[in-house]
Each structure stands twice: as structure tokens, then as C-alpha cells.
Design a protein around this motif. Structure first.
Motif, mmCIF file in Angstrom:
data_model
loop_
_atom_site.group_PDB
_atom_site.id
_atom_site.type_symbol
_atom_site.label_atom_id
_atom_site.label_comp_id
_atom_site.label_asym_id
_atom_site.label_seq_id
_atom_site.Cartn_x
_atom_site.Cartn_y
_atom_site.Cartn_z
ATOM 1 N N GLY A 1 0.618 -1.475 0.305
ATOM 2 C CA GLY A 1 0.359 0.304 -0.283
ATOM 3 C C GLY A 1 1.012 1.273 0.319
ATOM 4 O O GLY A 1 0.616 2.183 -1.065
ATOM 5 N N ARG A 2 1.801 1.087 0.274
ATOM 6 C CA ARG A 2 2.918 2.593 0.637
ATOM 7 C C ARG A 2 3.161 2.355 -0.488
ATOM 8 O O ARG A 2 3.280 3.588 -0.666
ATOM 9 N N LEU A 3 3.568 1.551 -1.337
ATOM 10 C CA LEU A 3 3.957 1.839 -2.893
ATOM 11 C C LEU A 3 3.096 3.003 -3.519
ATOM 12 O O LEU A 3 2.884 4.270 -4.465
ATOM 13 N N TRP A 4 1.541 2.212 -3.075
ATOM 14 C CA TRP A 4 1.045 3.511 -3.976
ATOM 15 C C TRP A 4 0.385 4.709 -3.772
ATOM 16 O O TRP A 4 0.225 5.911 -4.051
ATOM 17 N N LEU B 1 14.214 12.318 2.725
ATOM 18 C CA LEU B 1 12.756 12.917 3.515
ATOM 19 C C LEU B 1 13.054 14.204 2.639
ATOM 20 O O LEU B 1 12.375 15.487 3.055
ATOM 21 N N VAL B 2 14.138 14.935 3.689
ATOM 22 C CA VAL B 2 14.456 16.402 3.669
ATOM 23 C C VAL B 2 14.881 16.986 2.006
ATOM 24 O O VAL B 2 14.177 18.253 2.182
ATOM 25 N N THR B 3 15.370 16.030 0.796
ATOM 26 C CA THR B 3 15.415 16.436 0.375
ATOM 27 C C THR B 3 14.190 17.104 -0.275
ATOM 28 O O THR B 3 13.470 18.193 -1.007
ATOM 29 N N THR B 4 13.127 15.466 -0.939
ATOM 30 C CA THR B 4 12.324 15.681 -1.458
ATOM 31 C C THR B 4 10.992 17.195 -0.462
ATOM 32 O O THR B 4 10.081 17.481 -1.231
ATOM 33 N N ALA B 5 11.097 17.155 0.773
ATOM 34 C CA ALA B 5 9.752 18.033 1.022
ATOM 35 C C ALA B 5 10.341 19.568 1.381
ATOM 36 O O ALA B 5 9.704 19.968 1.180
ATOM 37 N N GLY B 6 11.633 19.875 1.286
ATOM 38 C CA GLY B 6 12.481 21.168 0.677
ATOM 39 C C GLY B 6 11.763 21.123 -0.464
ATOM 40 O O GLY B 6 11.746 22.624 -0.921
ATOM 41 N N ILE C 1 -1.209 25.581 -4.914
ATOM 42 C CA ILE C 1 -0.908 25.049 -3.454
ATOM 43 C C ILE C 1 -1.109 24.059 -2.672
ATOM 44 O O ILE C 1 -0.816 23.625 -2.536
ATOM 45 N N GLY C 2 -3.405 23.684 -3.277
ATOM 46 C CA GLY C 2 -2.998 23.128 -2.643
ATOM 47 C C GLY C 2 -2.860 22.042 -2.894
ATOM 48 O O GLY C 2 -3.365 20.594 -1.752
ATOM 49 N N LEU C 3 -2.883 21.123 -3.546
ATOM 50 C CA LEU C 3 -2.716 20.377 -4.450
ATOM 51 C C LEU C 3 -1.296 20.138 -3.866
ATOM 52 O O LEU C 3 -0.888 18.657 -3.630
ATOM 53 N N ALA C 4 -0.204 20.788 -4.440
ATOM 54 C CA ALA C 4 0.845 20.637 -3.587
ATOM 55 C C ALA C 4 0.904 19.959 -2.084
ATOM 56 O O ALA C 4 1.608 19.023 -1.896
ATOM 57 N N LEU C 5 0.430 21.286 -1.222
ATOM 58 C CA LEU C 5 0.281 20.768 -0.202
ATOM 59 C C LEU C 5 -0.483 18.821 0.188
ATOM 60 O O LEU C 5 0.046 18.386 1.139
ATOM 61 N N LEU C 6 -1.203 19.110 -0.765
ATOM 62 C CA LEU C 6 -2.329 17.181 -0.498
ATOM 63 C C LEU C 6 -0.256 16.358 -0.414
ATOM 64 O O LEU C 6 -0.649 15.670 0.181
ATOM 65 N N GLY C 7 0.259 16.880 -1.496
ATOM 66 C CA GLY C 7 1.402 15.902 -2.080
ATOM 67 C C GLY C 7 1.977 15.607 -0.803
ATOM 68 O O GLY C 7 2.927 14.893 -0.519
ATOM 69 N N PHE D 1 3.144 12.443 0.932
ATOM 70 C CA PHE D 1 4.599 11.621 1.774
ATOM 71 C C PHE D 1 5.255 11.845 2.349
ATOM 72 O O PHE D 1 5.691 10.611 2.906
ATOM 73 N N LEU D 2 4.549 12.663 3.969
ATOM 74 C CA LEU D 2 5.214 12.352 4.530
ATOM 75 C C LEU D 2 4.483 11.282 5.559
ATOM 76 O O LEU D 2 5.075 10.364 6.170
ATOM 77 N N ILE D 3 3.287 10.894 5.352
ATOM 78 C CA ILE D 3 2.441 9.424 5.584
ATOM 79 C C ILE D 3 2.901 8.495 5.632
ATOM 80 O O ILE D 3 3.115 7.537 6.239
ATOM 81 N N VAL D 4 3.450 7.948 3.991
ATOM 82 C CA VAL D 4 3.470 7.432 3.648
ATOM 83 C C VAL D 4 5.608 7.062 3.766
ATOM 84 O O VAL D 4 5.578 6.377 4.006
ATOM 85 N N THR D 5 6.171 8.292 4.244
ATOM 86 C CA THR D 5 7.602 7.672 5.115
ATOM 87 C C THR D 5 7.245 7.331 6.189
ATOM 88 O O THR D 5 8.513 6.427 6.450
ATOM 89 N N ALA D 6 6.456 8.206 7.203
ATOM 90 C CA ALA D 6 6.239 7.436 8.698
ATOM 91 C C ALA D 6 5.858 5.751 8.124
ATOM 92 O O ALA D 6 6.707 4.837 9.233
ATOM 93 N N MET D 7 5.613 5.459 7.137
ATOM 94 C CA MET D 7 4.963 4.192 7.198
ATOM 95 C C MET D 7 6.427 3.473 7.132
ATOM 96 O O MET D 7 6.156 2.175 7.318
ATOM 97 N N HIS D 8 6.912 3.820 6.153
ATOM 98 C CA HIS D 8 7.753 3.189 5.362
ATOM 99 C C HIS D 8 8.867 2.409 6.704
ATOM 100 O O HIS D 8 10.269 1.641 6.832
#
Length: 398
Positions: A204-207, A269-274, A366-372, A376-383
Motif C-alpha cells: 500500500g505504501r508504494l501506491w 526526506l529532506v530533499t523532497t519535502a524541501g 498550492i492546495g494540490l502540492a500541500l496534499l502531495g 509523502f510525509l505519511i508514507v515516509t513514516a509508514m516506510h
């Protein structure tokens, strides 16, 4: 597969992605010309972007799934050949529907090819250099934003939008010759790869990773699909100046992709979130601040760096989550980015059809990117939890 000391195969892949990237992005600077040529609204002309993205989103993974047993070199050569033909059809299209369909075919070839290219590049280098190898492959796409888009749009301004696709056709021929000359053979077992992919796809975390890619990228393309009329409306840019402003954006893309590839090998994580946060901040400035040409140049540099700086780390993250390199897994990642292009261009087009102003596009982005970013932060924690659980259980199992 044995590691290759020669960089030529990866450079050949980058050259091909350059040709395909030019086909993807150059038409964004020719929407007014397409609109006039087919006598349709600008929002409808945006379908040539939407069609390409939909082709990559849907066709890319389907073709990748259907060709799992093919050798990678044969598959790559076939994809580029069909891509070449599709661009010829677009250049000769008598009506918008033909152009959109042929663009969708070209997009499907790109979606599949990038998956194969990422897989080949990842297999040719040590894991510690995977981010940089992926960034080099994608550098073709990014450089196409500088050289390809500018050259294509100069041709389009001089000889009409169809000349853009003749230009791409020439690039595709050169790329095809390069791949034939230097691309190494791959000897994967199709059956083994098929079984591995089936196992991976239940994660699931891949999707969720793919969903984060699509949402974040759509935040960029809600505005960037309509960058030509946006810059004329918001910054007062003259039509002839838009080409050179796109060059500025492309320079930002090249710098951002290269830096992100290096940084991703240190921290995904830092690169993507930044990059995502930087993208949202730049979109906010585009919408909320009165901008002149000087400010536009600065913002376009950052927009390109942030928007495309997401790509190498997210691609690397998808491979890490999957736990294997496969054209299908990477094609799904490329399809996710294309889904973001499709979603962004469709959302932006609908806003314009409903009478919304160009200044609204970055806010929706901005709204769409914020959702992204949230996904991403959720799936990083799951992984990370899954990785810790695996580390804990492995000694016990032993």
C-alpha cells in the motif's frame, strides 16, 4: 547485472529523454498558435498537453506490464520508434482530435521509456549512486526545458506550431541511433521479474508514494500548462519574450534536478519535502505579489528548481519502497508524474473555462502540492516503521 564503468549508456538514455521532454514541454509555449491554427479556445488547445499526459499515465504502465518479458534494449528501441512516428502524425494532424490522439501515443511511449531508462540506469551503478544516475537520466528532460523548448518555440514562432514536432522528430532519430550504438543488452528473466513485480504491487505504501508524486506535480502544472498566457497576463510579458522566460525556467530545472539528485543520495526526506515547500512558496508569490519582469525571472528560476527537484528523490524513494528495480515499477512512477501533469492541466483548464483569472491557478496549485506533501510525509513514516519492523524480526527469524 554487472556494473558498467562507461557512462555512455546513461548519456544515451539522457539524450532520448531530452527528445521526449522537448515533445512534452515545447507545446506549452505554442498554445496560442495551436488555438489559432485549429480555431479553438486556448483552454481546448491545452488538450494537447492533457492528452500527452494521459497517454503517459495510462498507456505507460499498461505497455510496461505487457512487455515485462522483453529485453530492455529491444523495448527501448521499439518505444522510441513509435514515439518518432507519433510526432510525425501530430505534425501532419488535420484537426485537434488527431493531434490529441497522436500526442497520447507519444506520451505512452515516454511513460514506458522513462521506466525502462530508470531501471537500466539503476542497475548500472552502485546503490549509493542511484539518485545521481536517475538524475542524469532525467537531466535530458530538464535540459529539454532549456534548449529543446527554446529551440522548438523559436521554430514554432517562425514557421508555426507544427514545426515543433518536426524538430522533435529529428531529435528522436538522433536519439534512436545513439541507443542502437551504445545501449547494453540486458538478460533479465522475464518470469522472475513478473513474480517480483506482483509481490511488490500489494504494498500500500508504494501506491501512496505514487499518489504523492501525482498530487505534488499537479500543483506545478495547474499553472505551468498555461505559462504562456499566464506570463502575458500577470507579468505583462510580450509574446516574443515568453520563449526566453521559458529558458530561465529551464535553467532552474537543470540546476534543481542536478542538486536534488546529489542531495537525494544523502536524504530523500529532506530533499523532497524541501522542494515541495519551496514550490508552494513560489506559487504563492506568483499569485499574491505584483510581479514585474525582474521578479518573474527570479521566480521562474526557483519554480523550475523546486518543481523538478522533486523528481529524482521521489523516483529513488519509489525504488526504495518497492525493493527492486523494474521497468513496470518505474513506469508507474513516471505515470504518476504524468498523472500530475494531466490533473494539473485539466484543473487549470476548467478554472479558465469557468471564468477564473490566471492569478487563481497558482493558489489551486498550492492546495494540490500541500496534499502531495502530506501524503509523502505519511508514507515516509509508514516506510520507516516497516523497515524497523523488518530489522527487528530478521534476527528472530534467523
Amino acid at each position: 547485472m554487472a556494473r558498467s564503468r562507461s557512462p555512455l549508456p546513461i548519456y544515451a538514455l539522457a539524450l532520448t529523454s531530452f527528445a521526449m521532454g522537448t515533445a512534452e514541454f515545447a507545446p506549452n509555449g505554442q498554445l496560442l498558435s495551436v488555438s489559432h491554427g485549429f480555431d479553438i479556445p486556448v483552454a481546448d488547445a491545452g488538450l494537447i498537453t492533457t492528452g500527452f499526459a494521459l497517454g503517459a499515465t495510462v498507456g505507460g504502465p499498461l505497455i510496461a506490464a505487457a512487455t515485462l518479458r522483453m529485453r530492455h534494449k529491444s523495448l527501448a528501441l521499439g518505444l522510441v520508434s513509435v514515439f518518432l512516428i507519433a510526432n510525425v502524425v501530430t505534425a501532419l494532424a488535420p484537426e485537434l482530435s488527431t493531434a490529441v490522439i497522436s500526442r497520447a501515443v507519444a506520451g505512452a511511449m515516454l511513460g514506458t521509456f522513462m521506466g525502462v531508462a530508470v531501471t537500466i540506469a539503476s542497475d548500472l551503478v552502485p546503490v549509493a549512486r542511484r539518485g545521481r544516475a536517475i538524475a542524469l537520466v532525467f537531466s535530458g528532460l530538464t535540459i529539454s526545458n532549456v534548449l529543446g523548448v527554446v529551440a522548438g518555440n523559436l521554430a514554432g514562432n517562425a514557421w508555426g506550431w507544427r514545426s515543433v514536432f518536426w524538430f522533435v522528430t529529428i531529435l528522436a532519430v538522433i536519439a534512436l541511433v545513439g541507443l542502437i550504438a551504445v545501449l547494453p543488452r540486458h538478460h533479465e528473466s522475464g518470469r522472475t521479474e513478473t513474480i517480483s513485480v506482483r509481490t511488490v504491487l500489494v504494498k500500500g505504501r508504494l501506491w501512496l508514494t505514487y499518489a504523492a508524486m501525482a498530487l505534488a506535480y499537479s500543483g506545478l502544472f495547474t499553472m505551468f500548462t498555461y505559462i504562456e498566457p499566464f506570463l502575458e497576463d500577470r507579468a505583462g510579458a510580450a509574446p516574443d519574450a515568453v520563449v526566453w522566460l521559458l529558458l530561465v525556467f529551464g535553467i532552474g530545472v537543470v540546476v534543481g534536478t542536478h542538486c536534488a539528485g546529489v542531495l537525494a543520495d544523502r536524504s530523500i526526506l529532506v530533499t523532497t519535502a524541501g522542494a515541495m515547500v519551496m514550490l508552494m512558496a513560489t506559487l504563492a508569490l506568483f499569485s499574491l505579489v505584483e510581479i514585474d519582469i525582474v521578479a518573474t525571472v527570479a521566480l521562474l528560476l526557483v519554480l523550475g528548481a523546486a518543481g523538478y527537484g522533486m523528481v529524482p528523490p521521489l523516483q529513488s524513494f519509489a525504488v526504495e519502497v518497492a525493493g527492486l528495480t523494474s521497468p513496470f515499477v518505474s513506469a508507474l512512477a513516471a505515470a504518476s508524474f504524468m498523472a500530475g501533469v494531466s490533473l494539473g492541466s485539466a484543473v487549470g483548464g476548467e478554472i479558465l473555462r469557468q471564468g477564473g483569472g490566471y492569478e487563481i491557478l497558482p493558489l489551486v496549485g498550492i492546495g494540490l502540492a500541500l496534499l502531495g506533501l502530506t501524503v509523502f510525509l505519511i508514507v515516509t513514516a509508514m516506510h520507516r516503521r516497516a523497515a524497523r519492523a523488518h530489522t527487528t524480526s530478521t534476527p528472530a527469524a534467523a
